[in-house]
Design a protein around this motif. Structure first.
Motif, PDB file in Angstrom:
ATOM      1  N   TYR A 232     134.380 115.200  94.021  1.00  0.00           N
ATOM      2  CA  TYR A 232     135.599 115.626  94.708  1.00  0.00           C
ATOM      3  C   TYR A 232     135.403 115.447  96.222  1.00  0.00           C
ATOM      4  CZ  TYR A 232     136.239 118.109  90.239  1.00  0.00           C
ATOM      5  OH  TYR A 232     136.353 118.443  88.910  1.00  0.00           O
ATOM      6  N   PRO A 233     135.497 114.210  96.742  1.00  0.00           N
ATOM      7  CA  PRO A 233     135.191 113.934  98.156  1.00  0.00           C
ATOM      8  C   PRO A 233     136.056 114.712  99.140  1.00  0.00           C
ATOM      9  CG  PRO A 233     135.379 111.891  96.894  1.00  0.00           C
ATOM     10  CD  PRO A 233     135.847 112.986  95.995  1.00  0.00           C
ATOM     11  N   SER A 234     137.284 115.064  98.785  1.00  0.00           N
ATOM     12  CA  SER A 234     138.175 115.727  99.730  1.00  0.00           C
ATOM     13  C   SER A 234     137.675 117.107 100.141  1.00  0.00           C
ATOM     14  CB  SER A 234     139.581 115.849  99.135  1.00  0.00           C
ATOM     15  OG  SER A 234     139.587 116.709  98.008  1.00  0.00           O
ATOM     16  N   PHE A 235     136.750 117.676  99.375  1.00  0.00           N
ATOM     17  CA  PHE A 235     136.260 119.012  99.695  1.00  0.00           C
ATOM     18  C   PHE A 235     135.203 119.009 100.791  1.00  0.00           C
ATOM     19  CE2 PHE A 235     138.474 119.936  95.814  1.00  0.00           C
ATOM     20  CZ  PHE A 235     138.922 121.231  95.983  1.00  0.00           C
ATOM     21  N   GLY A 236     134.961 117.848 101.392  1.00  0.00           N
ATOM     22  CA  GLY A 236     134.052 117.797 102.537  1.00  0.00           C
ATOM     23  C   GLY A 236     134.531 118.632 103.704  1.00  0.00           C
ATOM     24  N   GLU A 237     135.850 118.863 103.792  1.00  0.00           N
ATOM     25  CA  GLU A 237     136.386 119.688 104.874  1.00  0.00           C
ATOM     26  C   GLU A 237     135.929 121.134 104.782  1.00  0.00           C
ATOM     27  OE1 GLU A 237     140.702 121.164 103.169  1.00  0.00           O
ATOM     28  OE2 GLU A 237     140.632 119.321 104.345  1.00  0.00           O
ATOM     29  N   ASP A 238     135.404 121.536 103.616  1.00  0.00           N
ATOM     30  CA  ASP A 238     134.980 122.924 103.449  1.00  0.00           C
ATOM     31  C   ASP A 238     133.643 123.221 104.109  1.00  0.00           C
ATOM     32  OD1 ASP A 238     136.841 124.587 101.416  1.00  0.00           O
ATOM     33  OD2 ASP A 238     136.947 122.459 100.984  1.00  0.00           O
ATOM     34  N   PHE A 239     133.045 122.225 104.784  1.00  0.00           N
ATOM     35  CA  PHE A 239     131.887 122.509 105.622  1.00  0.00           C
ATOM     36  C   PHE A 239     132.316 123.035 106.990  1.00  0.00           C
ATOM     37  CE2 PHE A 239     129.883 119.429 102.667  1.00  0.00           C
ATOM     38  CZ  PHE A 239     128.805 120.205 102.278  1.00  0.00           C
ATOM     39  N   ARG A 240     133.611 123.039 107.254  1.00  0.00           N
ATOM     40  CA  ARG A 240     134.100 123.473 108.571  1.00  0.00           C
ATOM     41  C   ARG A 240     134.155 124.994 108.669  1.00  0.00           C
ATOM     42  NH1 ARG A 240     139.040 119.345 109.879  1.00  0.00           N
ATOM     43  NH2 ARG A 240     138.922 120.392 111.912  1.00  0.00           N
ATOM     44  N   CYS A 241     134.485 125.679 107.571  1.00  0.00           N
ATOM     45  CA  CYS A 241     134.403 127.135 107.519  1.00  0.00           C
ATOM     46  C   CYS A 241     134.457 127.553 106.057  1.00  0.00           C
ATOM     47  CB  CYS A 241     135.502 127.815 108.329  1.00  0.00           C
ATOM     48  SG  CYS A 241     137.151 127.677 107.626  1.00  0.00           S
ATOM     49  N   PRO A 242     133.836 128.672 105.718  1.00  0.00           N
ATOM     50  CA  PRO A 242     133.782 129.086 104.315  1.00  0.00           C
ATOM     51  C   PRO A 242     135.070 129.757 103.860  1.00  0.00           C
ATOM     52  CG  PRO A 242     132.585 130.653 105.657  1.00  0.00           C
ATOM     53  CD  PRO A 242     133.039 129.564 106.584  1.00  0.00           C
TER      54      PRO A 242
END
Length: 251
Positions: A232-242
């Motif tokens: 699920y590559p789109s979940f890379g944005e979840d490294f920006r905040c939990p």
């Protein structure tokens, strides 16, 4: 935001939303549970074989089924009667899961010290009285028993939080506001009506747990694994905040 809305209104709204909500769940739950919460929960639980486990707020029952397949004797409760019926329909009879209707603020039908583990996955934020819920979990745990629960991260998911975007819709950063407001608010999740969430600060959560008698053993702010990012590559944005936080406590 109206402080007059409490758990009973939350129950009504979740019960109305139960069928459509459950449609998005596979045997690993929804995507956020598969990617973030399940790995964190199971890393904290470890081996549950032959353990008595309470799934406190089981929803459509995916976690209860996983726990049963791992050898646990599972009791599962939810405050939505429709959720309980869906969970029963989805659970094969050979699995060792006992479902019943119950509000985690007051599970008087369950005996003291009757569980080795209690897991409550994305439930406490749906209850108006978190203190009663924590006292109930403490009462139900055997001595030295483990309580694990996950919630939306209270530092980042607040009554007025969300992405700041450019005119083209590009995500710039995550905005947080009204962190110190404690009480009910509506979140745009649901069909005909929004769901209710009950916001508390991180200080309130931790101090309430300590005052209840729990010992904090571990906290996880889940991130997507490399394997999950490949899937699920789109979940890379979840490294920006939990989005979530998971607590492990001992009685």
């Amino acid at each position: 935001m109206s402080q007059s809305m409490g758990t009973e209104e939350a129950i009504k709204r979740w019960d109305n939303f139960a069928e459509n909500y459950s449609e998005n769940h596979t045997e690993q739950g929804d995507l956020h549970k598969e990617i973030f919460l399940n790995p964190a929960l199971f890393s904290l639980m470890g081996n549950v074989k032959n353990k008595k486990v309470l799934d406190a707020g089981c929803g459509e029952g995916y976690l209860s089924r996983i726990l049963s397949k791992r050898g646990a004797a599972v009791t599962a409760v939810d405050y939505s009667p429709t959720m309980i019926e869906i969970a029963k329909e989805r659970t094969p009879k050979e699995l060792n899961v006992h479902y019943s209707h119950g509000n985690c603020e007051d599970l008087h039908q369950l005996e003291d010290k009757s569980f080795d583990f209690i897991v409550s996955n994305m439930v406490i934020q749906d209850l108006a009285d978190h203190e009663k819920a924590f006292r109930t979990m403490y009462r139900l745990l055997a001595d030295k028993g483990i309580f694990i629960f996950s919630i939306l991260h209270p530092c980042f998911v607040t009554p007025e939080s969300g992405w700041e975007r450019t005119e083209n819709g590009e995500k710039l950063h995550w905005n947080v506001d009204k962190y110190f407001y404690e009480g009910v608010y509506e979140q745009p999740l649901g069909d005909k009506e929004n769901m209710l969430l009950f916001h508390r600060t991180l200080t309130t959560y931790i101090n309430t747990l300590i005052h209840t008698g729990f010992v904090l053993e571990s906290i996880i702010e889940p991130q997507p694994s490399k394997d999950m990012l490949k899937k699920y590559p789109s979940f890379g944005e979840d490294f920006r905040c939990p989005d979530f936080i998971v607590f492990k406590l001992r009685k």
